[in-house]
Design an enzyme around this catalytic site. Structure first.
Site, short mmCIF file in Angstrom:
data_model
loop_
_atom_site.label_atom_id
_atom_site.label_comp_id
_atom_site.label_asym_id
_atom_site.label_seq_id
_atom_site.Cartn_x
_atom_site.Cartn_y
_atom_site.Cartn_z
N SER B 107 1.11 -1.24 -0.19
CA SER B 107 0.19 0.16 0.17
C SER B 107 0.98 1.07 0.30
CB SER B 107 -0.91 0.37 1.00
OG SER B 107 -1.88 -0.80 1.38
N ASP B 130 1.71 -8.71 10.29
CA ASP B 130 3.16 -9.28 10.45
C ASP B 130 4.52 -8.42 11.07
OD1 ASP B 130 2.03 -11.03 8.99
OD2 ASP B 130 2.35 -10.61 7.49
N ARG B 165 0.22 -35.82 22.13
CA ARG B 165 0.81 -35.44 21.06
C ARG B 165 1.70 -34.50 20.46
NH1 ARG B 165 -5.85 -35.21 19.39
NH2 ARG B 165 -6.00 -37.57 19.11
N LYS B 216 7.98 -36.31 28.83
CA LYS B 216 7.05 -35.73 29.03
C LYS B 216 6.73 -36.28 26.58
CE LYS B 216 6.26 -30.61 27.26
NZ LYS B 216 6.69 -29.55 27.05
#
Lengths: 325, 325, 325, 325
Positions: B107, B130, B165, B216
């Site tokens: 821009s 960002d 997970r 872990k």
């Protein structure tokens, strides 16, 4: 009935409020002078003898936390006779006299078989974000998942509106459209595609056309996950072909829907069912799931809870059609 | 300088706080008795003459809302001489004497060329999630995007921990790792992969191995979007080959990061830069971007803001390595 | 029945979800080709003829916003024959053929009298955070207020735990303990004092003593507002006398409980009742309140809704006692 | 320098992000092979020898939690020579070779005296929601408190707008207006009363009159707590006398401002300062507070940090005046 020691486990996919249910079970057991053993990782922990005593202070400051401190898993071994045999050996060895299982359909199937095989009294607590379990108006975690979904969709709507974009948003619920239907109504979705209803591209295209005529170029379309609906990317592609001048985007909400601090409603529900499940064991109940119906605690035999399907409210689909645009 | 009427537009990707900046511009213009014209859909609206007067009451109850009421778009036409010519015709026709552009790099490039071609005074306000713009410590929207990201990652961690997970989570920032690095530190990510740093699978695998040894099994790895890093699904696949017994999942946060109610810091920043940009136009400034440095408002020529790149803080990478596990 | 034009107003204290209800009413009216007139500031606006047409695009982007765009007020004048006469004149002058009133007890009393006096068909939608209305399981705004309350209490618990403090927290609900009881259970309150139950300082002191013995020095006690319970500051003072070594604090949650983005459940409820109320007018219903019971929309005559009192769930008190410590 | 064991404590009022700082200290100590001892309840715990070893796994899943797991307190005894003597005995007995103190002004005064008396190397980390400490742009907890405040004020604005009410809202900050000024700007407050600025009822009344003329009857006025400003209830009363037809309400945000999940910015700040403080001890620094200035970690002698006062940004007051209405 005189029970001295019970076990508790969480099984299957986790859902917010499981910790609140665990806390209620542990505190209620203590209240009635029953020892409580926490079993890790669902049936896996029963098979591998991973368990330890839990006392009321272990569940301090826990009611508001997402996930499950007992951890959860799916166990293929528990589906075998041999796996369940090992589980029973540990069950006996640890002097357990009853079991509370927090989970969904699959977990209750395991509970039913195990309970009948070894004459073990088991009570189920419905814990899943999908709300697709017969025998309860709400499952533990569903209300939180809904609110997580709408907060995310609200955010996406900000950017959809600012850019005049059409968004296809996939929410959880492979076989059941509860999350999609309710989050779609709550966020003013243009259309909601759920597995319970044959979806109709023509109707969708007609709606897009209709709001376009009203000068509105941004819209949200909510889609339940799963192959039944063909996939959200395919839908977006087909729609783009029909409306080539539209800026069409896809967003998959994914795993955020399983986590987060449980809502008030989920915490209270989990607490009530936690208390009820211990009292049920003490009073000699077995082989049933506890649930809530019209604000009363009820019990449903596992077989019924598994076999019957909780139906989605068809009225809501009509409501969505009326107020979407 | 005596200015009677200015225009304001938002351009490029939207970011939370753009509305707060618009509000500040409109109110400040009114305070200095300058008329303010809101231009729709960025440069597109300038080319197509889509604009209307905005007065202070139009921006009531706006400071906390995500998105941009002026709407935003990318304009290919404005990149052409012909497009800018049309824009200038409308600029003159509407009696504008200055322009405020809220957006990012692209821009500002447009603003610089347009401003020089037609001798139009333009001030830029850095609005992008960002944070990759030279000449300011923070861009409007960055702080909100960070908080949206960590709230989502916190939720995913609940389920990651409950299931043991490993999660690969993609956050926004194609060419810049600000969001990834800061959200990764804030959520205790095991590793953070950003475009500014050659990433190293061996280091990642070593970390996974190291925490595994500590017992872990659940971890979060944050990855900046974009092809520079090969894609989050490829990463997950390669990791799965190395650790076949791990339950590895992928989550892409996506567009939720652009929306939402701006944080306090973004609202105050947007307000300060909004006020400063109008005062800059009045005082005769042009061709500069306003920004914040060490808590002071500063101005940077567009050319410099575009050409130079805001560097990521290398210290933070080391900090992440020290405290991750 | 053939209805051409209806009016809608919000009355009494505002609650989150009122906007979602307004949106549903406006969209449903449009769906059935009925004109909809928005009346400002409740009955006051009817008396002062402050109303204007609202169309579906007026309620775009509204479902998630707190408060009420129609504004609300209490009207003393409407309690007089003369006030209602003026209201009826405007009602006729604007060609209205039915009215939808979103509010609580007081608003429905006004609606009932006005409707009977001038033979005006009126449908009520229960909108109040207190949940104290007979004829519905939930009122619009209650679920949001509960979640606002527990988020605030969770924050206070952080600091209570860190400082070993005893907190008395006052929540809304002058004549009804719904918010106190549910938010208290959901936050693990040590004790919950509600107007429906004679409160007992001895029991409270016993609980404090009991957790003290367990080594826990921080606790939360939830108190419903209002004079029935003597006031939260007095309670704190009396408790301090009994436990002089405790660090005791008071927090009054106050007005934050009325605002905020409605939860999914409140948005869906408001949408359902909004649709149902318009359909009820069209089908010739009058003098009733719409509500939800066991997930079905039902209608209750105003007189019954006002006279009967929705009772609090006594079971929940016992549950709180069992799991509090 | 060769350091084998350090202690860490939190002191004074708690603030969100203290846990993130503790986590960073513990992990950094481990990274540099230094043992870390957690001291309970601030200086009290040092005096009473309440401390235990903390290892990296003790701070798993901690970065996002409000409060402080080490607990905090104010200690009158530590202000006495005798108290500090006892503290030093325990310090020696536990083999500590350095101390990290997370807290505010008062805590650093104690640290400075204690450090000089017994030649103990102490590093301070500024942890307070008030942001009133010289030597750092931000204190740990300030950003979270700001966001908690604006979320609450946003909610109150919903109800203020719906009812045309004037709200006086008291936020924390007895001697410093940081929270009031920034939250006031961020929520579009009509006026902001802070201790640093002589407040002027005439200016306030003028503003109320001005927006009234524009047809706006609802407004928010933010007031810093403390006697310097006369008290929020008195203000409301005086204003009511001047504007008797206004519906004026008071809300005191209170303790919710100290709790809650820390924002991204607070978590990163706490992590950076935590790492820096351990590295400072190792490198032989003492008697200093670590802070952040223009995004760089810096160190300020305790004496300077205590004596000098961090000044509020006067520009912001002008900005508030320009954009408030």
């Amino acid at each position: 009935m005189n029970i001295g020691k019970i076990g508790i486990l969480t099984s299957g996919g986790d859902s917010p409020g499981m910790n609140a249910a665990i806390r209620a079970v542990v505190r209620t057991a203590s209240y009635y002078c029953v020892n409580c053993i926490g079993i890790s990782l669902g049936y896996k922990g029963l098979i591998n003898n991973e368990m330890r005593k839990v006392v009321p202070t272990d569940v301090n400051n826990l009611i508001h936390r997402g996930g499950t401190i007992l951890k959860t898993a799916r166990s293929e071994e528990f589906k075998t006779k041999f796996g369940r045999k090992k589980a029973n050996i540990n069950y006996k060895k640890n002097g357990l006299e009853g079991l509370i299982v927090i989970g969904g359909d699959g977990s209750f199937t395991g509970a039913m078989i195990f309970g009948q095989e070894y004459n073990i009294p088991i009570i189920g607590i419905p814990g899943t974000i999908d709300n697709d379990i017969y025998g309860t108006d709400f499952t533990v975690g569903y209300d939180t998942a809904l609110n997580t979904a709408i907060e995310a969709i609200d955010k996406i709507r900000d950017t959809a509106t600012s850019h005049n974009r059409l968004f296809f948003i996939e929410v959880m619920g492979k076989d059941s459209g509860f999350i999609a239907l309710n989050s779609g109504i709550a966020t003013g979705a243009l259309d909601i595609l759920i597995p319970e209803k044959k979806y109709n591209l023509d109707k969708l295209f007609y709606s897009i056309e209709k709001v376009k005529q009203k000068g509105k170029y941004s819209s949200i379309i909510i889609v339940s996950e799963g192959k039944k609906l063909g996939g959200v990317y395919d839908l977006a592609k087909t729609t783009k072909k029909k409306f080539p001048d539209y800026d069409i985007r896809v967003s998959i909400l994914g795993h955020i829907q399983r986590g987060g601090y449980p809502t008030c409603s989920d915490r209270v529900l989990a607490s009530r069912l936690g208390v009820a499940s211990v009292e049920a064991l003490i009073s000699g109940k077995k082989n049933v799931m506890t649930g809530i119906k019209a604000n009363k605690v009820i019990f449903t035999p596992f077989l019924k809870a598994i076999k019957k399907k909780r139906k989605i409210d068809i009225d809501l689909i009509k409501i969505s059609d009326i107020i979407a645009c």
